[in-house]
Scaffold this motif. Structure first.
Motif, mmCIF file in Angstrom:
data_model
loop_
_atom_site.group_PDB
_atom_site.id
_atom_site.type_symbol
_atom_site.label_atom_id
_atom_site.label_comp_id
_atom_site.label_asym_id
_atom_site.label_seq_id
_atom_site.Cartn_x
_atom_site.Cartn_y
_atom_site.Cartn_z
ATOM 1 N N SER A 15 -4.849 136.837 -5.214
ATOM 2 C CA SER A 15 -4.398 135.445 -5.311
ATOM 3 C C SER A 15 -2.981 135.344 -5.853
ATOM 4 O O SER A 15 -2.149 134.582 -5.327
ATOM 5 C CB SER A 15 -5.356 134.658 -6.210
ATOM 6 O OG SER A 15 -6.668 134.677 -5.690
ATOM 7 N N LEU A 16 -2.679 136.097 -6.900
ATOM 8 C CA LEU A 16 -1.342 136.021 -7.496
ATOM 9 C C LEU A 16 -0.292 136.663 -6.601
ATOM 10 O O LEU A 16 0.840 136.161 -6.500
ATOM 11 C CB LEU A 16 -1.350 136.662 -8.877
ATOM 12 C CG LEU A 16 -2.201 135.926 -9.927
ATOM 13 C CD1 LEU A 16 -2.188 136.680 -11.249
ATOM 14 C CD2 LEU A 16 -1.709 134.502 -10.122
ATOM 15 N N THR A 44 -8.272 129.121 -13.085
ATOM 16 C CA THR A 44 -7.133 129.980 -13.379
ATOM 17 C C THR A 44 -7.509 130.891 -14.549
ATOM 18 O O THR A 44 -8.529 130.698 -15.211
ATOM 19 C CB THR A 44 -5.907 129.136 -13.744
ATOM 20 O OG1 THR A 44 -6.299 128.141 -14.701
ATOM 21 C CG2 THR A 44 -5.358 128.427 -12.509
ATOM 22 N N LEU A 60 0.364 134.139 -3.807
ATOM 23 C CA LEU A 60 1.242 133.077 -4.302
ATOM 24 C C LEU A 60 2.690 133.538 -4.310
ATOM 25 O O LEU A 60 3.589 132.816 -3.861
ATOM 26 C CB LEU A 60 0.801 132.677 -5.718
ATOM 27 C CG LEU A 60 1.768 131.794 -6.503
ATOM 28 C CD1 LEU A 60 1.961 130.452 -5.828
ATOM 29 C CD2 LEU A 60 1.260 131.622 -7.938
ATOM 30 N N LYS A 61 2.911 134.734 -4.791
ATOM 31 C CA LYS A 61 4.266 135.271 -4.875
ATOM 32 C C LYS A 61 4.875 135.498 -3.496
ATOM 33 O O LYS A 61 6.034 135.127 -3.245
ATOM 34 C CB LYS A 61 4.235 136.590 -5.657
ATOM 35 C CG LYS A 61 5.541 137.347 -5.711
ATOM 36 C CD LYS A 61 5.351 138.651 -6.484
ATOM 37 C CE LYS A 61 6.608 139.504 -6.482
ATOM 38 N NZ LYS A 61 6.409 140.764 -7.264
ATOM 39 N N SER A 83 -1.427 126.416 -9.220
ATOM 40 C CA SER A 83 -0.974 127.287 -8.130
ATOM 41 C C SER A 83 -1.379 128.738 -8.342
ATOM 42 O O SER A 83 -1.400 129.530 -7.393
ATOM 43 C CB SER A 83 0.549 127.195 -7.979
ATOM 44 O OG SER A 83 1.194 127.615 -9.166
ATOM 45 N N THR A 84 -1.707 129.121 -9.582
ATOM 46 C CA THR A 84 -2.146 130.493 -9.856
ATOM 47 C C THR A 84 -3.663 130.618 -9.779
ATOM 48 O O THR A 84 -4.228 131.609 -10.245
ATOM 49 C CB THR A 84 -1.658 130.967 -11.240
ATOM 50 O OG1 THR A 84 -2.311 130.204 -12.267
ATOM 51 C CG2 THR A 84 -0.147 130.807 -11.367
ATOM 52 N N LEU A 95 0.321 131.121 -16.005
ATOM 53 C CA LEU A 95 -0.967 131.507 -15.443
ATOM 54 C C LEU A 95 -2.073 130.488 -15.762
ATOM 55 O O LEU A 95 -3.239 130.737 -15.487
ATOM 56 C CB LEU A 95 -1.347 132.896 -15.932
ATOM 57 C CG LEU A 95 -0.381 133.998 -15.458
ATOM 58 C CD1 LEU A 95 -0.758 135.339 -16.066
ATOM 59 C CD2 LEU A 95 -0.355 134.087 -13.935
ATOM 60 N N THR A 117 7.496 130.531 -9.948
ATOM 61 C CA THR A 117 6.899 130.792 -11.255
ATOM 62 C C THR A 117 6.440 132.231 -11.420
ATOM 63 O O THR A 117 6.303 132.710 -12.548
ATOM 64 C CB THR A 117 5.700 129.866 -11.491
ATOM 65 O OG1 THR A 117 4.715 130.101 -10.486
ATOM 66 C CG2 THR A 117 6.122 128.407 -11.458
ATOM 67 N N VAL A 118 6.170 132.927 -10.324
ATOM 68 C CA VAL A 118 5.653 134.298 -10.405
ATOM 69 C C VAL A 118 6.548 135.299 -9.688
ATOM 70 O O VAL A 118 6.143 136.443 -9.467
ATOM 71 C CB VAL A 118 4.218 134.373 -9.829
ATOM 72 C CG1 VAL A 118 3.261 133.538 -10.667
ATOM 73 C CG2 VAL A 118 4.184 133.915 -8.376
#
Length: 534
Positions: free
Chosen positions: A126-127, A73, A130-131, A173-174, A169, A140-141
């Motif tokens: 990646s972020l 991460t 996740l979102k 998961s991030t 971050l 979380t994001v």
């Protein structure tokens, strides 16, 4: 962005997770070694709570432990210290004064396990994935926008001020995945990713990260095997192989009693630590709070909604005696924030028993020998039968003239009743999956989801409590926010429907030959890559 915990063990979500903990299995295996006795394999025994190893969807404890070892991460936490994130893929970062923009400078020379370079494009993908796949950890994001300014610079912008973004971050998961390989196997990061992303099956059996380990095999009912990543950019792990074994807690205890080398267990805590050999190491922090919830709705209970009864019950409890039921690593209740996290109330503010005060408060309330149904789940959690604790509470209350009718229920029945908001008095644990204690306000402050299950609306709350919660979220300095959290808890102790009984520790038990087997409240329990040999 208002950050809420990915797994708040309070109310229904708490015990839904606990339900999974009751299912366990055991597989054969050992610590491994070569002819001269040098272990190559680290064995980790734990009761599996595991659904996926897809970083964008990982939520359960066992998955977080594995994903943290397989992927990197932007930031992370070192050892058991969760007070401040430290560099990982990002060698540095800068935060804007209003805590809405965070600029990360990526470390140079990092490659994925297949040798391809990790760039800002992989971070952004990646972020955003996740979102947009909107799995359990996506909350979380959800308010973040992620862009790059060049191949080594990533900017994360929050819709609202949030100084906790660096903590978010640091969570597994991030994790940054190899976007090229992931896309080839169905990964998507666009607005339609919730429907279009089909990469989970591939990511459950193949790791595409830059972490110290790669995935060798995955059996969610039996074991997960990790092997050292030969292309890892950081400090190489000492163990070339890590085996996570699915094992119920009693078998873990028996196993550790005869373990000789390179073995750890993650679920032996509290009273279960009794009887273990003195040669074993233990590492634990108080990361779990156990509390009663009283219904504040007069339509549900005229007794529990009476503020004087609330305070009378608080005064009646023998907090020292209850803490003793939990065994090693427990302490009397103080506030809703467990001692492991910034913002916990300091030592010396633990609740104290005063039976005379309790009786006087009942008289002021106009109540004589009040009777209340006391509901709790008939389960054992972290080695402690919740029924034993409930019986102790019942006995303490009786000494003050309060009759509690014990109402043990199967877990699913308890959850249904709690969700319906009809329990006059209940009992549950609470824990955070990562160290953002002020996320409790988003759940437990008056008018929020958990509070409403206890009938605690803004209208029924002390305005000072509401104001204190707003002060926390308006404070952008993390040290100041922790202080504001303490003030919020003091006011909550004075009038909220939550009565904190005790805090308890999660524990890593390790053989004497190991180093770095530290329990962390960051979410991944133990950093297996940091475990070494003496």
């Amino acid at each position: 962005m208002s950050v809420s915990p990915r797994r708040l063990l309070a109310g229904a979500s708490a015990l839904a997770t606990l339900a999974v903990l009751s299912v366990s299995a055991c597989s054969a295996g050992g610590s491994g070694g070569n002819a001269n006795g040098t272990a190559k394999t680290l064995t980790v025994n734990t009761s599996f709570v595991l659904k996926t190893l897809d970083p964008g969807r990982v939520y359960e404890a066992t998955g977080l432990t594995a994903v943290h070892a397989l992927y990197d991460t932007l930031l992370t936490f070192k050892g058991s210290d969760v007070s401040k994130p430290v560099p990982a893929l990002a060698e540095s970062y800068q935060a804007s004064p209003d805590a809405t923009t965070f600029t990360f400078k990526l470390r140079q020379g990092v490659t994925f396990a297949d040798g391809s370079p990790l760039t800002a494009d992989d971070v952004v993908f990646s972020l955003n994935r996740l979102k947009n796949i909107k799995g359990s950890p996506a909350v979380t994001v959800s308010g973040l926008t992620v862009t790059k300014t060049d191949d080594s610079t990533v900017v994360v912008a929050s819709a609202t001020p949030d100084p906790n973004i660096p903590v978010v971050l640091s969570m597994p998961s991030t994790a940054v995945i190899n976007s090229k390989v992931a896309k080839e196997h169905g990964a998507r990061d666009g607005a339609d990713a919730a429907q279009g992303d089909t990469a989970q099956q591939y990511l459950d059996t193949n790791s595409v990260g830059s972490g110290p380990y790669v995935l060798k095999s995955y059996d969610p009912s039996s074991q997960v095997v990790l092997e050292a990543n030969p292309k890892y950019w950081g400090t190489k792990p000492q163990f070339s192989r890590v085996v996570l074994r699915n094992m119920d807690v009693q078998t873990q205890k028996l196993t550790m009693q005869r373990a000789e080398a390179a073995e750890i267990s993650l679920d032996i805590s509290g009273k279960l630590l009794d009887g273990l050999p003195g040669t074993l190491q233990t590492s634990g922090v108080q990361d779990t709070v156990y509390f009663l919830f009283l219904n504040a709705d007069p339509g549900v209970s005229a007794v529990t909604s009476n503020p004087k009864f609330n305070q009378a019950l608080r005064a009646a409890i023998d907090y020292q005696g209850i803490a003793a039921l939990y065994g090693k690593g427990a302490a009397p209740g103080a506030g809703l924030v467990a001692p492991a996290f910034p913002g916990a109330l300091p030592a010396g503010e633990e609740s104290k028993r005063d039976v005379a005060k309790a009786k006087a408060l009942l008289t002021e309330a106009g109540l004589t020998n009040p009777t209340v149904k006391f509901t709790y789940p008939a389960i054992t959690y972290k080695g402690v039968d919740l029924g034993t604790v409930a019986t102790k509470v019942q006995g303490d209350a009786a000494e003050a003239g309060i009759k509690l009718e014990l109402n043990p229920q199967p877990l699913t029945t308890f959850l249904d009743e709690m969700r319906g908001g009809k329990s006059p008095l209940g009992f549950t644990p609470q824990s955070l999956n990562y160290p953002v204690a002020d996320s409790l306000i988003n759940n437990m402050a008056p008018g929020q989801a958990t509070a409403l299950r206890s009938g605690w609306t803004v209208e029924r709350a002390d305005p000072a409590v509401v104001a204190a919660g707003k002060k926390v979220t308006a404070t952008l300095d993390l040290a100041g926010r922790a202080t504001a959290m303490q003030e919020w808890q003091r006011l909550m102790n004075a009038s909220s429907p939550y009565l904190v009984l005790a805090s308890n520790s999660s524990t890593v038990v390790a053989t004497t030959d190991l180093t770095g087997a530290d329990y962390t409240a960051a979410g991944w329990q133990v950093d297996v890559a940091a475990v070494g040999r003496k």
